[in-house]
Structure formats: structure tokens, C-alpha cells
Write a protein that holds these residues in place. Structure first.
Motif, PDB file in Angstrom:
ATOM      1  N   ALA A  91       0.857  -1.194   0.000  1.00 37.31           N
ATOM      2  CA  ALA A  91       0.000   0.000   0.000  1.00 37.31           C
ATOM      3  C   ALA A  91       0.895   1.247   0.000  1.00 37.31           C
ATOM      4  CB  ALA A  91      -0.899  -0.006   1.222  1.00 37.31           C
ATOM      5  N   PRO A  92       0.824   2.104  -1.040  1.00 40.52           N
ATOM      6  CA  PRO A  92       1.737   3.239  -1.153  1.00 40.52           C
ATOM      7  C   PRO A  92       1.415   4.414  -0.246  1.00 40.52           C
ATOM      8  CG  PRO A  92       0.211   3.241  -2.990  1.00 40.52           C
ATOM      9  CD  PRO A  92      -0.057   1.980  -2.222  1.00 40.52           C
ATOM     10  N   GLY A  93       0.185   4.458   0.299  1.00 39.49           N
ATOM     11  CA  GLY A  93      -0.167   5.539   1.224  1.00 39.49           C
ATOM     12  C   GLY A  93      -0.476   6.851   0.530  1.00 39.49           C
ATOM     13  N   ARG A  94      -0.858   7.833   1.347  1.00 38.27           N
ATOM     14  CA  ARG A  94      -1.132   9.171   0.842  1.00 38.27           C
ATOM     15  C   ARG A  94      -0.844  10.194   1.942  1.00 38.27           C
ATOM     16  NH1 ARG A  94      -6.160   7.082   2.187  1.00 38.27           N
ATOM     17  NH2 ARG A  94      -7.646   8.462   3.256  1.00 38.27           N
ATOM     18  N   ILE A  95      -0.734  11.446   1.534  1.00 38.96           N
ATOM     19  CA  ILE A  95      -0.435  12.527   2.464  1.00 38.96           C
ATOM     20  C   ILE A  95      -1.651  13.437   2.571  1.00 38.96           C
ATOM     21  CG2 ILE A  95       1.055  14.499   2.968  1.00 38.96           C
ATOM     22  CD1 ILE A  95       3.243  13.132   1.341  1.00 38.96           C
ATOM     23  N   GLN A  96      -2.163  13.596   3.773  1.00 35.79           N
ATOM     24  CA  GLN A  96      -3.236  14.544   4.047  1.00 35.79           C
ATOM     25  C   GLN A  96      -2.598  15.800   4.647  1.00 35.79           C
ATOM     26  OE1 GLN A  96      -5.383  11.888   6.713  1.00 35.79           O
ATOM     27  NE2 GLN A  96      -6.957  11.533   5.157  1.00 35.79           N
ATOM     28  N   PHE A  97      -3.086  16.970   4.251  1.00 39.23           N
ATOM     29  CA  PHE A  97      -2.440  18.201   4.693  1.00 39.23           C
ATOM     30  C   PHE A  97      -3.437  19.350   4.675  1.00 39.23           C
ATOM     31  CE2 PHE A  97      -2.017  17.636   0.184  1.00 39.23           C
ATOM     32  CZ  PHE A  97      -2.291  18.874  -0.355  1.00 39.23           C
ATOM     33  N   GLY A  98      -3.122  20.399   5.424  1.00 39.87           N
ATOM     34  CA  GLY A  98      -3.998  21.566   5.453  1.00 39.87           C
ATOM     35  C   GLY A  98      -3.533  22.579   6.471  1.00 39.87           C
ATOM     36  N   GLU A  99      -4.215  23.707   6.471  1.00 41.36           N
ATOM     37  CA  GLU A  99      -3.966  24.725   7.495  1.00 41.36           C
ATOM     38  C   GLU A  99      -4.563  24.248   8.814  1.00 41.36           C
ATOM     39  OE1 GLU A  99      -2.162  27.308   7.071  1.00 41.36           O
ATOM     40  OE2 GLU A  99      -2.168  27.737   4.906  1.00 41.36           O
ATOM     41  N   ARG A 100      -3.915  24.634   9.898  1.00 43.17           N
ATOM     42  CA  ARG A 100      -4.393  24.210  11.210  1.00 43.17           C
ATOM     43  C   ARG A 100      -5.837  24.651  11.458  1.00 43.17           C
ATOM     44  NH1 ARG A 100      -4.943  24.944  16.632  1.00 43.17           N
ATOM     45  NH2 ARG A 100      -3.862  23.456  17.994  1.00 43.17           N
ATOM     46  N   ASP A 101      -6.195  25.847  10.934  1.00 45.67           N
ATOM     47  CA  ASP A 101      -7.544  26.367  11.160  1.00 45.67           C
ATOM     48  C   ASP A 101      -8.546  25.916  10.100  1.00 45.67           C
ATOM     49  OD1 ASP A 101      -6.825  27.857   8.948  1.00 45.67           O
ATOM     50  OD2 ASP A 101      -6.787  29.781   9.985  1.00 45.67           O
ATOM     51  N   GLY A 102      -8.116  25.071   9.181  1.00 47.09           N
ATOM     52  CA  GLY A 102      -9.034  24.495   8.209  1.00 47.09           C
ATOM     53  C   GLY A 102      -9.232  25.288   6.930  1.00 47.09           C
ATOM     54  N   ARG A 103      -8.604  26.459   6.791  1.00 53.56           N
ATOM     55  CA  ARG A 103      -8.784  27.255   5.581  1.00 53.56           C
ATOM     56  C   ARG A 103      -8.087  26.584   4.383  1.00 53.56           C
ATOM     57  NH1 ARG A 103      -5.827  31.938   5.821  1.00 53.56           N
ATOM     58  NH2 ARG A 103      -4.568  30.953   7.438  1.00 53.56           N
ATOM     59  N   ILE A 104      -8.664  26.780   3.209  1.00 50.46           N
ATOM     60  CA  ILE A 104      -7.993  26.404   1.969  1.00 50.46           C
ATOM     61  C   ILE A 104      -7.274  27.662   1.467  1.00 50.46           C
ATOM     62  CG2 ILE A 104      -8.272  25.701  -0.423  1.00 50.46           C
ATOM     63  CD1 ILE A 104      -8.646  23.423   1.495  1.00 50.46           C
ATOM     64  N   THR A 105      -5.959  27.630   1.495  1.00 46.54           N
ATOM     65  CA  THR A 105      -5.141  28.789   1.167  1.00 46.54           C
ATOM     66  C   THR A 105      -4.319  28.515  -0.093  1.00 46.54           C
ATOM     67  OG1 THR A 105      -3.340  27.978   2.561  1.00 46.54           O
ATOM     68  CG2 THR A 105      -4.979  29.446   3.603  1.00 46.54           C
ATOM     69  N   PRO A 106      -3.711  29.557  -0.660  1.00 47.97           N
ATOM     70  CA  PRO A 106      -2.879  29.331  -1.842  1.00 47.97           C
ATOM     71  C   PRO A 106      -1.768  28.314  -1.632  1.00 47.97           C
ATOM     72  CG  PRO A 106      -3.379  31.661  -1.648  1.00 47.97           C
ATOM     73  CD  PRO A 106      -3.901  31.006  -0.399  1.00 47.97           C
ATOM     74  N   ARG A 107      -1.175  28.271  -0.447  1.00 50.72           N
ATOM     75  CA  ARG A 107      -0.089  27.297  -0.270  1.00 50.72           C
ATOM     76  C   ARG A 107      -0.630  25.872  -0.157  1.00 50.72           C
ATOM     77  NH1 ARG A 107       2.564  28.157   5.721  1.00 50.72           N
ATOM     78  NH2 ARG A 107       0.674  27.922   6.982  1.00 50.72           N
ATOM     79  N   VAL A 108      -1.836  25.712   0.367  1.00 46.09           N
ATOM     80  CA  VAL A 108      -2.470  24.394   0.334  1.00 46.09           C
ATOM     81  C   VAL A 108      -2.698  23.973  -1.119  1.00 46.09           C
ATOM     82  CG1 VAL A 108      -4.566  23.100   0.883  1.00 46.09           C
ATOM     83  CG2 VAL A 108      -3.537  24.592   2.606  1.00 46.09           C
ATOM     84  N   ALA A 109      -3.173  24.909  -1.922  1.00 45.58           N
ATOM     85  CA  ALA A 109      -3.406  24.623  -3.340  1.00 45.58           C
ATOM     86  C   ALA A 109      -2.098  24.294  -4.053  1.00 45.58           C
ATOM     87  CB  ALA A 109      -4.090  25.815  -4.006  1.00 45.58           C
ATOM     88  N   ALA A 110      -1.017  25.000  -3.713  1.00 50.38           N
ATOM     89  CA  ALA A 110       0.277  24.769  -4.350  1.00 50.38           C
ATOM     90  C   ALA A 110       0.797  23.371  -4.040  1.00 50.38           C
ATOM     91  CB  ALA A 110       1.279  25.827  -3.899  1.00 50.38           C
ATOM     92  N   VAL A 111       0.661  22.947  -2.796  1.00 50.19           N
ATOM     93  CA  VAL A 111       1.108  21.605  -2.421  1.00 50.19           C
ATOM     94  C   VAL A 111       0.263  20.549  -3.126  1.00 50.19           C
ATOM     95  CG1 VAL A 111       1.329  19.968  -0.518  1.00 50.19           C
ATOM     96  CG2 VAL A 111       2.078  22.328  -0.217  1.00 50.19           C
ATOM     97  N   ALA A 112      -1.047  20.779  -3.219  1.00 50.37           N
ATOM     98  CA  ALA A 112      -1.920  19.834  -3.918  1.00 50.37           C
ATOM     99  C   ALA A 112      -1.500  19.690  -5.380  1.00 50.37           C
ATOM    100  CB  ALA A 112      -3.369  20.293  -3.819  1.00 50.37           C
TER     101      ALA A 112
END
Length: 371
Positions: free
Chosen positions: A202-223
Motif C-alpha cells: 500500500a503506497p499511502g497518501r499525504i493529508q495536509f492543510g492549514e491548522r484552522d481548516g482554511r484552503i489557502t494558496p499554499r495548500v493549493a500549491a502543495v496539492a
């Protein structure tokens, strides 16, 4: 998440009429979405200029406004253990941070993944340059040194992701590099490492985000970056929930494997050892609820029923591998954290007390029984 490419920026046409006094100068911005459809929006010129949004840029559209997404083009990684190999092998051009002695060891014994070679480039901290993304995949016992070593690789816009187990590494990284850390967790992998050789189903996956739950440009960049690399990534608005869920898994599977020498196949069997594992997981669920994180009461058994069949039955969770190799374990991040936080809420932790004491005793025994 609405991501678009800026196709064209044109100044608004006011015809013969002058712009009303005090009204912002608007630009007509043509956007193109991932499905190829185009969209024209009116945006204040001042907002575009302030973010240096130009034609060809990627933007995040939220609540009618545009936010510049800085693409991730360069990356650095510290910690070439199981997770470092598993995800780093898919990151083109990644610089693995390692001093000269460690780099020489890695070069002499290159990593393999399911029998395939995984070539990496190495860079010492003294030669580091700022990267767009810094991925931290060391063990918890090596975090303080890693925080020092990544310093040259952290620039004004660097995003830091920690894949360490537990729920404390992000706070420590954010304290050292304020404003740079996204909260994250790696889940769903069954990687088994012996020396420099990694085997997984199973190769797994990475879940990530801002601590406060916002979708920000850097979240989008990592995605965007993970998608381009072929890494399964999941931007989350509930990353704290995801981290506590992973803590529950680690407190159960990792500690049971370490304390009892169990493989994934063993963990699937109805035994007294599995019952102790489930008791420890329930202690995490109760603690999470006390901390305001709503893990459901059956989170442990539901996850086990769905996940265990996907793992290689002869493989072991990472802490079980640590015990086999006589490496320092992460019991402090698991049972240690649960015990400490539970005291604050007056919650008993008999199962985690047991695992903490048993695993510490195993580690202490190594000194009396050298290889």
C-alpha cells in the motif's frame, strides 16, 4: 478548491464615461479552469498588482477574489527512512539534506523500493539554498537536529510539511519557522524497511492543510505539486481530526507491534494482545473528544476492518521494525503524549501505561544485551 490559470488581463473599458470618483479601477481577467472552460471576472487592478498576478499565473478563486498560488518548483527532504524513500522517490530533483558522512553512507548503499533503485541527490546543510517545499520525514528522536539542519533551505515562501508520527512536530517546527508550516499526516502505507531496502504493498497518501481548516494558496500549491509528482495528496479542512485519527492508529498498531512483536497479520487476529491494542486506541478516542476533536467511538474497529486487509501480512508497523533493529522508538510521541494530555483531563490510561512501561523496558534491555 477552484484553481485557474490567468489567460488574459485587460483594463476595464469605461467608454466615454469617466471612472466615478473613489471607485476602484477594474480589470477583466480571463481564467481557464482545469476542465478547459473559461471564465471572465472583474478584479480591482490594485488587488492584482499587490499580489503580482500576471498572465500565466495560477490563482485560487474564493469568495469572488483571486489569490496568487506560488508554484512549487524546488524541494528538499530530510530523513531518508521508510517515508523519505516512499515519497521522496517521486519528487523530481529533490535535494536530500544530509551531512557528508551520511551522504557517503547513502551513496555506498543506495535505497531500493520494491527491488527498484531509488537514486537521490544529496546536499549538506552548509550548501543549502531556499526550497519551495521542505518535507520532514525524520523520526521524532531526530526532530531537533532536523530543525537546525533545514534552516538554509527555508526562504520567505518555503512551505514545511512534517510527516512525523504524533501530534507535536508541527508546533515545534512552527515555533522555529513561524508562518511556514502546514499540518499534515501520512496514512495508508505498509512500508517495511530493512537497511536501505523498502518493500510495500500500500503506497499511502499525504493529508495536509492549514491548522484552522482554511484552503489557502499554499495548500493549493502543495496539492498541485503532489498531483504532478504522482503522490496521492489530500487537502483537508479538518486536518486536526486526521492527525488524531492517525495518532489512534499509531498508539494501537505501532505499540502493539513493538511490545508483542506482532506483524500486520498478527494484529488482525482475535487475541489478548489485540484486545490490549484496542483498549489503548479507545483511550485516544476519549482523549480526542476531551480535546474537542470528535473521533467517533467505533473509529478503531471501523478503520481496522477496512485497512488491515490491504497491508502485507508479514510486514510490521514502523515501531515494530524499530524494535527489531534496536532503534530508539517513538513511544514518547504515542503513549507518552496520551498519558500527559490525559492527566490534564483526569482520564485514566491503563493500556497506554502498560505499553509505555513495556516498550521502555525493552529499550533499556538493549544496553544489557548488546548485539
Amino acid at each position: 478548491m477552484e484553481l485557474y490559470r490567468v489567460e488574459q488581463i485587460a483594463e476595464g473599458d469605461y467608454g466615454c464615461e469617466e471612472l466615478p470618483e473613489g471607485a476602484p479601477v477594474l480589470c477583466s481577467v480571463t481564467l481557464r479552469g482545469p476542465d478547459g472552460a473559461s471564465l471572465v471576472v472583474e478584479v480591482p487592478d490594485q488587488a492584482l498588482t499587490a499580489q503580482s498576478i500576471q498572465e500565466g499565473c495560477t490563482v485560487l478563486r474564493q469568495d469572488g477574489s483571486l489569490q496568487l498560488v506560488r508554484p512549487i518548483r524546488t524541494s528538499a527532504l530530510i530523513g531518508l527512512g521508510a517515508l523519505g524513500i516512499l515519497f521522496g522517490r517521486k519528487m523530481p530533483g529533490v535535494q536530500v539534506i544530509a551531512d557528508s558522512q551520511r551522504a557517503a553512507r547513502y551513496t555506498a548503499h543506495p535505497a531500493t523500493c520494491n527491488g527498484q533503485p531509488c537514486p537521490f541527490s544529496y546536499c549538506s546543510p552548509s550548501q543549502g539554498q531556499p526550497a519551495d517545499l521542505a518535507l520532514v520525514t525524520v523520526k521524532a528522536t531526530g526532530l531537533e537536529q532536523a530543525i537546525r539542519d533545514i534552516a538554509p533551505f527555508v526562504g520567505p515562501h518555503t512551505v514545511i510539511l512534517s510527516l512525523l508520527n504524533g501530534i507535536t512536530s508541527e508546533e515545534r517546527l512552527e515555533a522555529a519557522y513561524p508562518g511556514h508550516t502546514l499540518w499534515s499526516v501520512a496514512i495508508g502505507m505498509d512500508a517495511n524497511r530493512v537497511g536501505r531496502d523498502l518493500v510495500f504493498k500500500a503506497p499511502g497518501r499525504i493529508q495536509f492543510g492549514e491548522r484552522d481548516g482554511r484552503i489557502t494558496p499554499r495548500v493549493a500549491a502543495v496539492a498541485q505539486y503532489f498531483a504532478a509528482c504522482g503522490i496521492a495528496g489530500e487537502p483537508c479542512t479538518d486536518i486536526l481530526y486526521k492527525q488524531w485519527h492517525k495518532l489512534m492508529i499509531n498508539v494501537g498498531l505501532n505499540q502493539a507491534s513493538a511490545a508483542f512483536g506482532m506483524t500486520y497479520g498478527d494484529l488482525a487476529k482475535d487475541t489478548p494482545q489485540r484486545a490490549k491494542m484496542l483498549q489503548a486506541m479507545q483511550e485516544v478516542i476519549r482523549l480526542a473528544n476531551a480535546e474537542g476533536v470528535p473521533l467517533p467511538p467505533d473509529d478503531d474497529v471501523v478503520w481496522l476492518a477496512g485497512a488491515i486487509p490491504s497491508f502485507k501480512p508479514d510486514n510490521r508497523p514502523s515501531m515494530g521494525q524499530d524494535i527489531q533493529a534496536r532503534r530508539p522508538t517513538e513511544v514518547e510521541e504515542f503513549a507518552g503524549t496520551v498519558r500527559r494530555l490525559s492527566q490534564k483531563h483526569g482520564l485514566p490510561t491503563p493500556a497506554n501505561d502498560f505499553f509505555y512501561q513495556r516498550i521502555r523496558a525493552i529499550e533499556a534491555g538493549w544496553a544489557a544485551q548488546p548485539h
